[in-house]
Design a protein around this motif. Structure first.
Motif, PDB file in Angstrom:
ATOM      1  N   PHE A   1       0.831  -1.198   0.000  1.00 53.42           N
ATOM      2  CA  PHE A   1       0.000   0.000   0.000  1.00 53.42           C
ATOM      3  C   PHE A   1       0.870   1.254   0.000  1.00 53.42           C
ATOM      4  O   PHE A   1       0.642   2.177   0.779  1.00 53.42           O
ATOM      5  CB  PHE A   1      -0.938  -0.005   1.218  1.00 53.42           C
ATOM      6  CG  PHE A   1      -1.631  -1.315   1.414  1.00 53.42           C
ATOM      7  CD1 PHE A   1      -2.641  -1.706   0.562  1.00 53.42           C
ATOM      8  CD2 PHE A   1      -1.247  -2.168   2.428  1.00 53.42           C
ATOM      9  CE1 PHE A   1      -3.271  -2.924   0.720  1.00 53.42           C
ATOM     10  CE2 PHE A   1      -1.863  -3.386   2.605  1.00 53.42           C
ATOM     11  CZ  PHE A   1      -2.894  -3.769   1.740  1.00 53.42           C
ATOM     12  N   ALA A   2       1.843   1.317  -0.871  1.00 52.13           N
ATOM     13  CA  ALA A   2       2.776   2.446  -0.892  1.00 52.13           C
ATOM     14  C   ALA A   2       2.120   3.754  -1.301  1.00 52.13           C
ATOM     15  O   ALA A   2       2.627   4.826  -0.982  1.00 52.13           O
ATOM     16  CB  ALA A   2       3.947   2.146  -1.829  1.00 52.13           C
ATOM     17  N   GLY A   3       0.989   3.702  -2.006  1.00 51.88           N
ATOM     18  CA  GLY A   3       0.371   4.926  -2.493  1.00 51.88           C
ATOM     19  C   GLY A   3      -0.784   5.429  -1.668  1.00 51.88           C
ATOM     20  O   GLY A   3      -1.342   6.479  -1.957  1.00 51.88           O
ATOM     21  N   GLY A   4      -1.159   4.683  -0.656  1.00 55.09           N
ATOM     22  CA  GLY A   4      -2.289   5.115   0.152  1.00 55.09           C
ATOM     23  C   GLY A   4      -2.818   3.973   0.985  1.00 55.09           C
ATOM     24  O   GLY A   4      -2.185   2.930   1.100  1.00 55.09           O
ATOM     25  N   PRO A   5      -3.999   4.148   1.521  1.00 56.40           N
ATOM     26  CA  PRO A   5      -4.568   3.105   2.386  1.00 56.40           C
ATOM     27  C   PRO A   5      -5.016   1.897   1.566  1.00 56.40           C
ATOM     28  O   PRO A   5      -5.143   1.977   0.345  1.00 56.40           O
ATOM     29  CB  PRO A   5      -5.774   3.811   3.020  1.00 56.40           C
ATOM     30  CG  PRO A   5      -6.160   4.855   2.035  1.00 56.40           C
ATOM     31  CD  PRO A   5      -4.875   5.319   1.403  1.00 56.40           C
ATOM     32  N   PRO A   6      -5.285   0.782   2.226  1.00 52.23           N
ATOM     33  CA  PRO A   6      -5.836  -0.371   1.512  1.00 52.23           C
ATOM     34  C   PRO A   6      -7.143   0.023   0.823  1.00 52.23           C
ATOM     35  O   PRO A   6      -7.916   0.835   1.319  1.00 52.23           O
ATOM     36  CB  PRO A   6      -6.095  -1.395   2.620  1.00 52.23           C
ATOM     37  CG  PRO A   6      -5.173  -0.998   3.727  1.00 52.23           C
ATOM     38  CD  PRO A   6      -5.067   0.498   3.648  1.00 52.23           C
ATOM     39  N   ALA A   7      -7.366  -0.569  -0.336  1.00 56.53           N
ATOM     40  CA  ALA A   7      -8.567  -0.260  -1.118  1.00 56.53           C
ATOM     41  C   ALA A   7      -9.726  -1.150  -0.704  1.00 56.53           C
ATOM     42  O   ALA A   7      -9.534  -2.237  -0.164  1.00 56.53           O
ATOM     43  CB  ALA A   7      -8.274  -0.454  -2.599  1.00 56.53           C
ATOM     44  N   SER A   8     -10.922  -0.679  -0.985  1.00 58.93           N
ATOM     45  CA  SER A   8     -12.113  -1.508  -0.845  1.00 58.93           C
ATOM     46  C   SER A   8     -12.340  -2.207  -2.175  1.00 58.93           C
ATOM     47  O   SER A   8     -12.115  -1.636  -3.237  1.00 58.93           O
ATOM     48  CB  SER A   8     -13.332  -0.650  -0.511  1.00 58.93           C
ATOM     49  OG  SER A   8     -13.149  -0.036   0.744  1.00 58.93           O
ATOM     50  N   LEU A   9     -12.795  -3.419  -2.123  1.00 59.34           N
ATOM     51  CA  LEU A   9     -12.980  -4.217  -3.331  1.00 59.34           C
ATOM     52  C   LEU A   9     -14.447  -4.225  -3.741  1.00 59.34           C
ATOM     53  O   LEU A   9     -15.310  -4.651  -2.970  1.00 59.34           O
ATOM     54  CB  LEU A   9     -12.499  -5.648  -3.081  1.00 59.34           C
ATOM     55  CG  LEU A   9     -12.635  -6.618  -4.230  1.00 59.34           C
ATOM     56  CD1 LEU A   9     -11.829  -6.147  -5.447  1.00 59.34           C
ATOM     57  CD2 LEU A   9     -12.143  -7.991  -3.798  1.00 59.34           C
ATOM     58  N   ARG A  10     -14.703  -3.727  -4.942  1.00 61.45           N
ATOM     59  CA  ARG A  10     -16.051  -3.788  -5.496  1.00 61.45           C
ATOM     60  C   ARG A  10     -16.176  -5.111  -6.241  1.00 61.45           C
ATOM     61  O   ARG A  10     -15.653  -5.278  -7.326  1.00 61.45           O
ATOM     62  CB  ARG A  10     -16.288  -2.599  -6.415  1.00 61.45           C
ATOM     63  CG  ARG A  10     -16.306  -1.286  -5.626  1.00 61.45           C
ATOM     64  CD  ARG A  10     -16.568  -0.085  -6.472  1.00 61.45           C
ATOM     65  NE  ARG A  10     -17.748  -0.273  -7.305  1.00 61.45           N
ATOM     66  CZ  ARG A  10     -18.061   0.530  -8.306  1.00 61.45           C
ATOM     67  NH1 ARG A  10     -17.296   1.565  -8.588  1.00 61.45           N
ATOM     68  NH2 ARG A  10     -19.129   0.314  -9.036  1.00 61.45           N
ATOM     69  N   THR A  11     -16.861  -6.046  -5.651  1.00 58.09           N
ATOM     70  CA  THR A  11     -16.885  -7.413  -6.174  1.00 58.09           C
ATOM     71  C   THR A  11     -17.653  -7.567  -7.478  1.00 58.09           C
ATOM     72  O   THR A  11     -17.535  -8.595  -8.135  1.00 58.09           O
ATOM     73  CB  THR A  11     -17.461  -8.370  -5.115  1.00 58.09           C
ATOM     74  OG1 THR A  11     -18.755  -7.901  -4.720  1.00 58.09           O
ATOM     75  CG2 THR A  11     -16.534  -8.456  -3.907  1.00 58.09           C
ATOM     76  N   ASN A  12     -18.416  -6.546  -7.876  1.00 58.38           N
ATOM     77  CA  ASN A  12     -19.097  -6.655  -9.166  1.00 58.38           C
ATOM     78  C   ASN A  12     -18.097  -6.777 -10.316  1.00 58.38           C
ATOM     79  O   ASN A  12     -18.362  -7.471 -11.295  1.00 58.38           O
ATOM     80  CB  ASN A  12     -20.060  -5.479  -9.382  1.00 58.38           C
ATOM     81  CG  ASN A  12     -19.365  -4.133  -9.393  1.00 58.38           C
ATOM     82  OD1 ASN A  12     -18.435  -3.894  -8.619  1.00 58.38           O
ATOM     83  ND2 ASN A  12     -19.836  -3.234 -10.242  1.00 58.38           N
ATOM     84  N   TYR A  13     -16.923  -6.139 -10.206  1.00 58.41           N
ATOM     85  CA  TYR A  13     -15.898  -6.297 -11.251  1.00 58.41           C
ATOM     86  C   TYR A  13     -15.437  -7.746 -11.334  1.00 58.41           C
ATOM     87  O   TYR A  13     -15.224  -8.289 -12.409  1.00 58.41           O
ATOM     88  CB  TYR A  13     -14.680  -5.412 -10.977  1.00 58.41           C
ATOM     89  CG  TYR A  13     -14.919  -3.934 -11.140  1.00 58.41           C
ATOM     90  CD1 TYR A  13     -15.621  -3.419 -12.228  1.00 58.41           C
ATOM     91  CD2 TYR A  13     -14.432  -3.039 -10.209  1.00 58.41           C
ATOM     92  CE1 TYR A  13     -15.843  -2.068 -12.369  1.00 58.41           C
ATOM     93  CE2 TYR A  13     -14.642  -1.675 -10.342  1.00 58.41           C
ATOM     94  CZ  TYR A  13     -15.348  -1.195 -11.425  1.00 58.41           C
ATOM     95  OH  TYR A  13     -15.552   0.147 -11.563  1.00 58.41           O
ATOM     96  N   LEU A  14     -15.261  -8.377 -10.175  1.00 60.88           N
ATOM     97  CA  LEU A  14     -14.834  -9.770 -10.164  1.00 60.88           C
ATOM     98  C   LEU A  14     -15.845 -10.647 -10.891  1.00 60.88           C
ATOM     99  O   LEU A  14     -15.475 -11.511 -11.699  1.00 60.88           O
ATOM    100  CB  LEU A  14     -14.656 -10.274  -8.734  1.00 60.88           C
ATOM    101  CG  LEU A  14     -13.684  -9.524  -7.821  1.00 60.88           C
ATOM    102  CD1 LEU A  14     -13.639 -10.183  -6.451  1.00 60.88           C
ATOM    103  CD2 LEU A  14     -12.307  -9.439  -8.426  1.00 60.88           C
TER     104      LEU A  14
END
Length: 183
Positions: free
Chosen positions: A87-100
């Motif tokens: 996470f060098a660029g910011g906080p952990p992301a939230s995962l939008r599972t619709n893309y998956l």
């Protein structure tokens, strides 16, 4: 990048500053996308598409986290995979599972010490492969600078300021005469 190139991958490096472009190419990147020159949320998918013939990326190694993660996820090809390593660029992301679901994607994390602790035989096998590639001249780890152990704050400062290119080596007294350390 060098490991991917050693396995014949087409590598697209996403960089945070134009100063890192030449370094990324020297490590084997076939193409470079400067994230500071685009709006990743709007433009990363199109940039990756243009470089991949409209296909998208098969694999993304994400060490930045939010806000670039979702743009990387959207840039994946069908049945692509995103691997979170930091996470060098910011906080952990939230995962939008619709893309998956829509593109049949895989999202996974890679925490090296878990493998070291839980699957030492696998780690040993992978390390042997890496050393074989190095011995064959396919890997050239970029050592930016070597520092005496009492100078550890200097490379840590480079890392904190996101100016690091390549690897920094910290030398104990035993090795100080064998590798050139920064003054």
């Amino acid at each position: 990048m060098q490991l991917a190139k050693a396995h014949s991958a087409f590598v697209i490096a996403a960089i945070s500053t134009t100063a890192k472009a030449d370094f990324a190419r020297a490590q084997g990147a076939d193409a470079v996308i400067d994230l500071s020159a685009i709006d990743p949320a709007e433009d990363l998918r199109a940039s990756v598409g243009a470089l991949s013939g409209g296909r998208g990326a098969d694999v993304v190694i994400d060490n930045l986290g939010s806000p670039v993660f979702e743009a990387c996820l959207r840039s994946l090809a069908r049945s692509g995979r995103i691997v979170v390593v930091g996470f060098a660029g910011g906080p952990p992301a939230s995962l939008r599972t619709n893309y998956l679901l829509i593109k049949n994607l895989t999202a996974t994390g890679l925490h090296w010490s878990d493998y070291r602790d839980d699957q030492p035989a696998l780690v040993r096998s992978v390390q042997e492969e890496i050393f074989a590639l190095w011995q064959a001249g396919k890997l050239h780890p970029p050592v930016t600078a070597a520092y005496r152990l009492d100078q550890a704050v200097r490379p840590l400062r480079h890392l904190a300021e996101r100016r690091a290119l390549g690897k920094f080596v910290l030398l104990t007294e035993r090795y100080q005469g064998r590798v050139r350390a920064e003054p």
